[in-house]
Motif scaffolding. Structure first.
Motif, PDB file in Angstrom:
ATOM      1  N   GLN A 166       0.828  -1.204   0.000  1.00  0.00           N
ATOM      2  CA  GLN A 166       0.000   0.000   0.000  1.00  0.00           C
ATOM      3  C   GLN A 166       0.866   1.259   0.000  1.00  0.00           C
ATOM      4  OE1 GLN A 166      -0.555  -2.628   2.231  1.00  0.00           O
ATOM      5  NE2 GLN A 166      -2.126  -3.459   0.858  1.00  0.00           N
ATOM      6  N   GLU A 212      -6.752  -4.169   9.990  1.00  0.00           N
ATOM      7  CA  GLU A 212      -6.210  -5.182   9.080  1.00  0.00           C
ATOM      8  C   GLU A 212      -6.322  -6.569   9.684  1.00  0.00           C
ATOM      9  OE1 GLU A 212      -2.583  -4.426   6.564  1.00  0.00           O
ATOM     10  OE2 GLU A 212      -1.758  -5.937   7.932  1.00  0.00           O
ATOM     11  N   ALA A 224     -13.665  -5.382   4.061  1.00  0.00           N
ATOM     12  CA  ALA A 224     -13.174  -4.775   2.826  1.00  0.00           C
ATOM     13  C   ALA A 224     -11.990  -5.570   2.290  1.00  0.00           C
ATOM     14  CB  ALA A 224     -12.756  -3.319   3.060  1.00  0.00           C
ATOM     15  N   GLU A 256      -8.962  -5.009  -0.427  1.00  0.00           N
ATOM     16  CA  GLU A 256      -8.294  -3.965  -1.201  1.00  0.00           C
ATOM     17  C   GLU A 256      -7.119  -4.579  -1.961  1.00  0.00           C
ATOM     18  OE1 GLU A 256      -7.117   0.485  -0.075  1.00  0.00           O
ATOM     19  OE2 GLU A 256      -5.663  -0.978   0.698  1.00  0.00           O
ATOM     20  N   THR A 280      -3.833  -3.551  -4.183  1.00  0.00           N
ATOM     21  CA  THR A 280      -2.946  -2.441  -4.548  1.00  0.00           C
ATOM     22  C   THR A 280      -1.806  -2.946  -5.431  1.00  0.00           C
ATOM     23  OG1 THR A 280      -1.711  -2.753  -2.499  1.00  0.00           O
ATOM     24  CG2 THR A 280      -3.414  -1.066  -2.495  1.00  0.00           C
ATOM     25  N   PRO A 312      -5.739   1.955  -5.956  1.00  0.00           N
ATOM     26  CA  PRO A 312      -6.162   0.669  -5.380  1.00  0.00           C
ATOM     27  C   PRO A 312      -7.607   0.349  -5.763  1.00  0.00           C
ATOM     28  CG  PRO A 312      -5.053   2.032  -3.730  1.00  0.00           C
ATOM     29  CD  PRO A 312      -5.289   2.905  -4.926  1.00  0.00           C
ATOM     30  N   ARG A 330     -10.952  -1.428  -4.444  1.00  0.00           N
ATOM     31  CA  ARG A 330     -11.492  -1.773  -3.128  1.00  0.00           C
ATOM     32  C   ARG A 330     -12.966  -2.123  -3.241  1.00  0.00           C
ATOM     33  NH1 ARG A 330     -13.913   0.465   1.434  1.00  0.00           N
ATOM     34  NH2 ARG A 330     -12.909  -0.035   3.444  1.00  0.00           N
ATOM     35  N   ASP A 331     -13.365  -3.148  -2.537  1.00  0.00           N
ATOM     36  CA  ASP A 331     -14.787  -3.510  -2.470  1.00  0.00           C
ATOM     37  C   ASP A 331     -15.076  -3.978  -1.054  1.00  0.00           C
ATOM     38  OD1 ASP A 331     -17.329  -3.752  -3.338  1.00  0.00           O
ATOM     39  OD2 ASP A 331     -17.044  -5.626  -4.443  1.00  0.00           O
ATOM     40  N   SER A 332     -16.336  -3.828  -0.628  1.00  0.00           N
ATOM     41  CA  SER A 332     -16.646  -4.165   0.766  1.00  0.00           C
ATOM     42  C   SER A 332     -18.031  -4.805   0.876  1.00  0.00           C
ATOM     43  CB  SER A 332     -16.580  -2.907   1.640  1.00  0.00           C
ATOM     44  OG  SER A 332     -17.545  -1.947   1.221  1.00  0.00           O
TER      45      SER A 332
END
Length: 785
Positions: free
Chosen positions: A613, A734, A763, A765, A767, A775, A777-779
């Motif tokens: 990241q 995390e 989520a 992510e 990167t 990045p 990202r989906d949640s």
């Protein structure tokens, strides 16, 4: 005796056409036996314009005749291009010439097959550091190394690079070394360093100058206004040049910057008209017509009045025409930067150095190098036309005695290695050429620094030299660049990265600290670069301070950032959006180019010491600095064929990622303003980059408290492949992280736990540590019941 006959005596008659003249001069004839009749290393110093280039060409011919490869180390990048054109003579004889510089893409195959390589000291340094790679292995196959202007050893910024590079090259492949120089008092030191015996060490004095030189100093009264001072010096220069121009001669005036060449030429035209000097060729129809070939409008007007200017920013066409017309006498007064003194052989009856100081974007106002001063004065006197050349230094009274001493005694060549000893020692250890303390001392003895310290022991502290090197090694160990044990000396990852990216060691430590910090953001990245030691001499001029404050208004930075660093910071922030204020543009290009290099290095530190990241964040900052685009458009710069303009245009149409480029297709890109051919290439290039899909599968919407369930989320690329970092978070904390090369799809395990908090925001992510892509990202939200 004709040139061809002389070469025949050394079995080199096939090379007669490699020379642009018919016979050797006195200096060249005296050097011939040492150059061609032995394999010893050679050191030759001679006055400017005495024909040293032919000595380089003779050494190259000897190597080519023996089936070897020659390396010509040129002092400036502009001169490498000049040699490429000039040495078409070798190409016509069937030998290939290949230029290797930082501004060109290297073709390793061509470099390996080249008979003559032309490189700068910096590029040779880079190649020798990477000699064990397939890309740069050609550098270990050199049979003769010709060093042009070896007195650059004395240069503050470049001298140590040349010194360690030649020492390293000799350890790698031990080529014959032929070092050429302007006149220098301590030629014996250079000869001893390079192991050139007395019979191949040539010191040609002023009696070998084709034209005698009368050089002196003239002063002016320094005022409070630097702008007005330039004109005081200009009028002084014109006073010195006028009698020579009036007598049918020509004058070459050196000034400090490209812009100054133009402004001085404009002002000189007005002053010449006031003085009623008989100059110019406005009445000559043919010349008037010829000047229409000039691409620079200001230069075209000046040339008609017999006044020209010359700098590296002019097109090749314009530079070639100015040089031709100056040689022909159509241009009688020429303003130039110092580059002309090192490159084109363009002598004048009168040479005036108007500016002995210049503004360096990274160093502020600095004195012109004594080597540059002597080199410029050496252009005075036209062989075949003048019996004497006149050279003048225009300076403030406070500096006059220093320049008179320079003209009287010359300039001894000193080693500059002490200034960067830690960085160069670290580089040798990182390459593996130094493995223990004995190697350290052996390396030291191969340097000009050691040789010069033997000659001037009190000046260099020779008795303590070994102890100083030991202390430097201890400091490298303490700072974490080097490790030592009973078996020897080894580089650490930090030391390797500092060497690979040519960083000053304080900067490398700063980058390491940022990469290992708990949190990083764009402001922290820019501040780390702006406060790098590479920028420690940048000055903020009074006229720039309002623009700096305006750019940094509302920006975050620490109290330790000084005025010069704030200027760098302002240039970085404005460069990221392509909106640098006009008051900052004079230094912005150099600072931005150096910043891009430093940010690239910081990215490597983050890939090694941080997480994907952070590496991706830095990579995006680098791309924005390089292209001047918004955060939303930065991902498009990864697509071949999309620069800053197209990225901004597409982003305005809602196309911001390679995936969206593919989805838009050729028709969509045409509708966004791209031509059909460009649109086709861009879509094809976008297909080579990753387009990420995240598939949640049977991920639950809820989970009972106290229960847990292991799920599997699929991350896939439906286009190109790339190194990725995949991170799973729950409510911003995390859970897991993984780094992999994604070429198809990846199953990511996600544990859903029914704890006390509800809802739970999961989520995923993705990167890209090596690409400037935003990045992905989906949640999913999970209720705890």
């Amino acid at each position: 005796m004709a040139l061809a006959e002389v070469l025949a005596d050394f079995d080199l008659s096939d090379f007669a056409d490699a020379f642009a003249f018919e016979s050797f001069n006195r200096m060249q004839r005296e050097a011939l036996p040492g150059l061609l009749g032995s394999n010893e290393n050679v050191v030759a110093s001679a006055p400017t314009a005495s024909g040293k280039t032919a000595l380089a060409e003779l050494a190259i011919c000897r190597a080519l005749a023996d089936g070897g490869t020659a390396l010509f180390v040129a002092p400036l990048r502009a001169l490498t291009n000049e040699k490429e054109a000039d040495w078409e003579r070798f190409e016509e004889l069937g030998y290939s010439v290949y230029v290797v510089t930082g501004e060109r893409d290297l073709n390793p195959r061509r470099a390996r097959r080249a008979d003559i390589l032309v490189m700068t000291p910096e590029k040779t340094d880079s190649a020798t550091r990477k000699h064990d790679s397939r890309r740069y292995d050609f550098i270990t196959d050199i049979d003769v190394c010709v060093i042009d202007e070896v007195h650059l050893l004395d240069s503050d910024r470049r001298g140590s690079v040349l010194e360690v590079t030649i020492s390293r090259l000799r350890r790698l492949c031990d080529p014959r070394v032929v070092a050429l120089s302007a006149t220098m008092p301590n030629i014996d030191d250079v000869a001893a360093w390079l192991d050139a015996p007395a019979e191949t060490t040539f010191e040609f004095g002023d009696e070998y100058r084709p034209v005698d030189l009368h050089a002196d100093v003239r002063t002016y009264t320094h005022g409070e206004n630097s702008f007005a001072d330039k004109y005081r010096r200009l009028y002084r220069a014109l006073d010195l040049a006028e009698p020579h121009i009036d007598d049918g001669g020509q004058a070459l005036v050196f000034v400090s910057s490209r812009q100054d060449t133009v402004q001085a030429a404009k002002k000189a035209r007005d002053e010449i008209a006031e003085r009623d000097l008989d100059m110019g060729a406005r009445g000559e129809y043919d010349y008037h017509t010829d000047t229409q070939q000039l691409e620079n409008d200001t230069l075209r007007k000046s040339a008609l009045d017999g006044v020209g200017f010359h700098h590296a920013g002019l097109s090749k066409n314009d530079k070639d025409l100015v040089e031709e017309w100056f040689r022909q006498g159509q241009i009688q007064l020429l303003f130039s930067t110092s580059t002309l003194a090192w490159g084109v052989n363009l002598p004048a009856r009168c040479v005036v150095i108007r500016d002995t100081k210049y503004h360096d974007p990274l160093e502020g106002e600095v004195d012109m190098s004594p080597l540059d001063v002597l080199q410029m004065l050496g252009r005075a006197g036209r062989p075949g036309y003048d019996d004497v050349g006149y050279g003048w230094i225009v300076c403030d009274r406070a500096d006059a005695d220093r320049y008179r001493e320079l003209l009287r005694d010359g300039k001894e060549i000193e080693s500059q290695l002490a200034e960067d000893l830690d960085a160069h020692l670290n580089a040798e250890i990182a390459m593996g050429t130094i493995r223990d303390l004995d190697d350290v001392m052996d390396w030291l003895e191969t340097t000009f620094y050691y040789q010069r310290a033997q000659s001037a022991p009190s000046k260099y502290g020779f008795e303590n030299l070994r102890e100083r090197v030991r202390e430097t090694l201890s400091e490298l160990v303490e700072a974490g660049f080097v490790e030592t044990d009973e078996l020897g000396v080894d580089p650490t990852p930090l030391g390797r990265l500092a060497s690979k990216y040519y960083l000053r060691l304080d900067t490398a430590e700063r980058f390491h600290d940022l990469a290992t910090a708990d949190q990083q953001d764009v402001d922290a990245v820019l501040e780390a670069v702006a406060t790098a030691e590479e920028f420690d001499s940048v000055n903020a001029r009074q006229s720039e301070r309002d623009a700096i404050s305006a750019v940094l208004s509302g920006k975050t930075y620490t109290d330790e950032v000084d005025a010069g660093q704030r200027k760098v910071l302002a240039i970085l922030h404005s460069s990221m959006t392509g909106s640098t204020p006009a008051d900052l543009t004079s230094d912005a290009w150099v600072i931005r180019q150096n910043s891009v290099r430093l940010v690239s290095a910081l990215g490597a530190f983050c890939r090694r010491f941080a997480d994907p990241q952070t590496a991706n964040l830095v990579r995006r900052v680098e791309a924005r600095l390089d292209h001047g685009v918004s955060e939303g458009a930065v991902g498009l710069t990864a697509v071949d064929g999309i620069g800053s303009g197209r990225a901004s245009k597409l982003a305005a149409e809602g196309v911001t990622t390679p995936g969206e480029v593919i989805a838009a297709g050729v028709d969509g890109l045409i509708a966004a303003g791209l031509s059909e051919g460009v649109a086709e290439r861009v879509v094809e290039s976008a297909g080579e980059l990753p387009a990420i899909e995240i598939e949640w599968g049977s991920f639950p919407d809820s989970i009972p408290q106290g229960q847990n369930e292991m799920c599997e989320v699929t991350v896939r690329t439906v286009a190109g492949n790339a190194a990725v970092g995949v991170r799973v978070t729950v409510n911003g904390i995390e859970m897991t992280t993984d780094e992999t090369y994604l070429s198809d799809e990846l199953a990511v395990p996600v544990g859903v736990f029914g704890g006390d908090e509800s809802p739970l925001e999961y989520a995923v992510e993705v990167t890209f540590p090596e690409l400037p892509l935003l990045p992905v990202r989906d949640s999913r939200s999970v209720d705890v019941t």
